[in-house]
Design a protein around this motif. Structure first.
Motif, PDB file in Angstrom:
ATOM      1  N   PHE A   1       0.789  -1.085  -0.137  1.00 27.59           N
ATOM      2  CA  PHE A   1      -0.021  -0.033  -0.044  1.00 27.59           C
ATOM      3  C   PHE A   1       0.834   1.247   0.030  1.00 27.59           C
ATOM      4  CE2 PHE A   1      -2.525  -3.399   1.406  1.00 27.59           C
ATOM      5  CZ  PHE A   1      -3.762  -3.456   1.117  1.00 27.59           C
TER       6      PHE A   1
ATOM      7  N   ASN B   1      -2.171   6.718  -2.065  1.00 27.43           N
ATOM      8  CA  ASN B   1      -2.766   6.041  -0.845  1.00 27.43           C
ATOM      9  C   ASN B   1      -2.411   6.757   0.195  1.00 27.43           C
ATOM     10  OD1 ASN B   1      -3.676   3.800  -2.222  1.00 27.43           O
ATOM     11  ND2 ASN B   1      -2.016   2.503  -1.633  1.00 27.43           N
TER      12      ASN B   1
ATOM     13  N   ASN C   1      -2.392   5.584   6.433  1.00 27.50           N
ATOM     14  CA  ASN C   1      -3.110   4.268   7.436  1.00 27.50           C
ATOM     15  C   ASN C   1      -3.399   3.161   6.636  1.00 27.50           C
ATOM     16  OD1 ASN C   1      -4.189   3.469  10.130  1.00 27.50           O
ATOM     17  ND2 ASN C   1      -6.277   3.837   8.798  1.00 27.50           N
ATOM     18  N   ASP C   2      -3.146   3.099   5.362  1.00 29.33           N
ATOM     19  CA  ASP C   2      -3.279   1.921   4.463  1.00 29.33           C
ATOM     20  C   ASP C   2      -2.293   1.117   4.944  1.00 29.33           C
ATOM     21  OD1 ASP C   2      -5.556   3.097   3.431  1.00 29.33           O
ATOM     22  OD2 ASP C   2      -4.512   3.911   1.793  1.00 29.33           O
TER      23      ASP C   2
ATOM     24  N   THR D   1      -2.668  -0.267   8.620  1.00 31.60           N
ATOM     25  CA  THR D   1      -3.589  -1.307   8.774  1.00 31.60           C
ATOM     26  C   THR D   1      -3.549  -2.479   8.305  1.00 31.60           C
ATOM     27  OG1 THR D   1      -5.208   0.637   8.491  1.00 31.60           O
ATOM     28  CG2 THR D   1      -6.101  -1.738   8.119  1.00 31.60           C
TER      29      THR D   1
ATOM     30  N   LYS E   1      -6.710   8.662   8.528  1.00 27.30           N
ATOM     31  CA  LYS E   1      -6.169   8.003   7.437  1.00 27.30           C
ATOM     32  C   LYS E   1      -4.720   8.585   7.195  1.00 27.30           C
ATOM     33  CE  LYS E   1      -8.707  10.807   3.825  1.00 27.30           C
ATOM     34  NZ  LYS E   1      -9.436  10.761   2.815  1.00 27.30           N
TER      35      LYS E   1
END
Ligand code: MF3
Ligand code: CO
Length: 251
Positions: free
Chosen positions: A138, A143, A146-147, A150, A190
């Motif tokens: 990610f 992007n 936080n992608d 996570t 995010k």
């Protein structure tokens, strides 16, 4: 401090720093054997780094007394090398190192088994490494931070492991630690939008048991609260227009 975008000139210097750090880890990994002290690893690491004409960035950083953080078994990170701490067959050891090349930093960590280790310990090492690779799937322009966080957490927790919350990855460049913080666990926000030229040290720290950690009285060594084993894997990563470039790993 704002998140910096590195120029092509800066990226090239960080590539060189990363390549030297990758080679340093390769040499250290090959040298690990039962009977060595954690101080032996630090001495060898410092010699390798200086041999490449680099400065070991951890030495004297906020008073840290060595060049390589050597963390054994339930030690998560920032173990202090000691000539009396001898590696034994079956131990796990995490080596975290940083170099400065012409003013630019690279930061990377690897965890190794000492001789033969248990299947469970080997699995923890492998899942920790893979959680980094799940995260950087990610690490692409457009992007959000936080992608990455996570994805690392979801992968590690799917094995029942504990993701350390009290320490995080970071931006890196002319300083060892720059903005942004890079957590290995999901945030409610995010986070920043990733852009080409950002350089991040992404570093999952994963415990076989609970996520909780405590600091020892030396003010550096972080250990798992439940005494379970812990692994660490880190690379310095460049965000590009396409796939991320792992600066501190030679494939
Ligand atoms: N890789 C670690 C980090 O990102 C290394 C810092 S240890 C210190 O924070 F000794 F330099 F403090
Ligand atoms: Co780091």
């Amino acid at each position: 401090m704002a998140v910096t975008i590195k120029s092509e000139r800066e990226i090239n210097l960080m590539r060189k720093a990363g390549e030297i750090l990758a080679r340093t880890h390769e040499e250290l990994g090959a040298a690990i054997k039962p009977g060595m002290s954690t101080m032996d690893i630090d001495r060898l690491g410092e010699k390798i780094i200086r041999g490449f004409g680099c400065i070991p960035s951890f030495k004297n950083y906020n008073g840290y007394p060595a060049s390589i953080c050597v963390s054994v078994n339930d030690e998560v990170v920032h173990g202090i090398p000691n000539k009396k701490r001898i590696l034994r067959e079956g131990d796990m050891v995490s080596l975290d190192a940083g170099v400065i090349y012409q003013g630019y930093h690279s930061d990377a960590a690897r965890t190794y088994g000492v001789g033969e280790i248990s299947k469970e310990a080997q699995k923890l090492i492998e899942v920790t490494r893979q959680s980094f690779f799940e995260g950087i799937k990610f690490a692409k322009a457009g992007n959000h931070l936080n992608d990455i966080s996570t994805a690392i957490q979801a992968y590690a927790e799917s094995f029942g492991y504990g993701v350390v919350r009290d320490l995080v990855g970071h931006g890196i460049g002319t300083h060892l630690h720059e903005d942004p913080e890079v957590p290995n666990f999901a945030q409610k926000r995010k986070g920043i939008r990733l852009e080409p030229g950002m350089t991040l040290a992404i570093e999952p720290m994963i415990n076989m048991g609970r996520p909780d950690v405590v600091w020892l009285d030396d003010d550096w060594t972080v250990v798992t609260e439940d005494s379970s084993l812990s692994a660490h894997y880190e690379n310095t990563v460049l965000i590009t227009e396409g796939e991320p470039e792992i600066l501190s790993l030679r494939l």
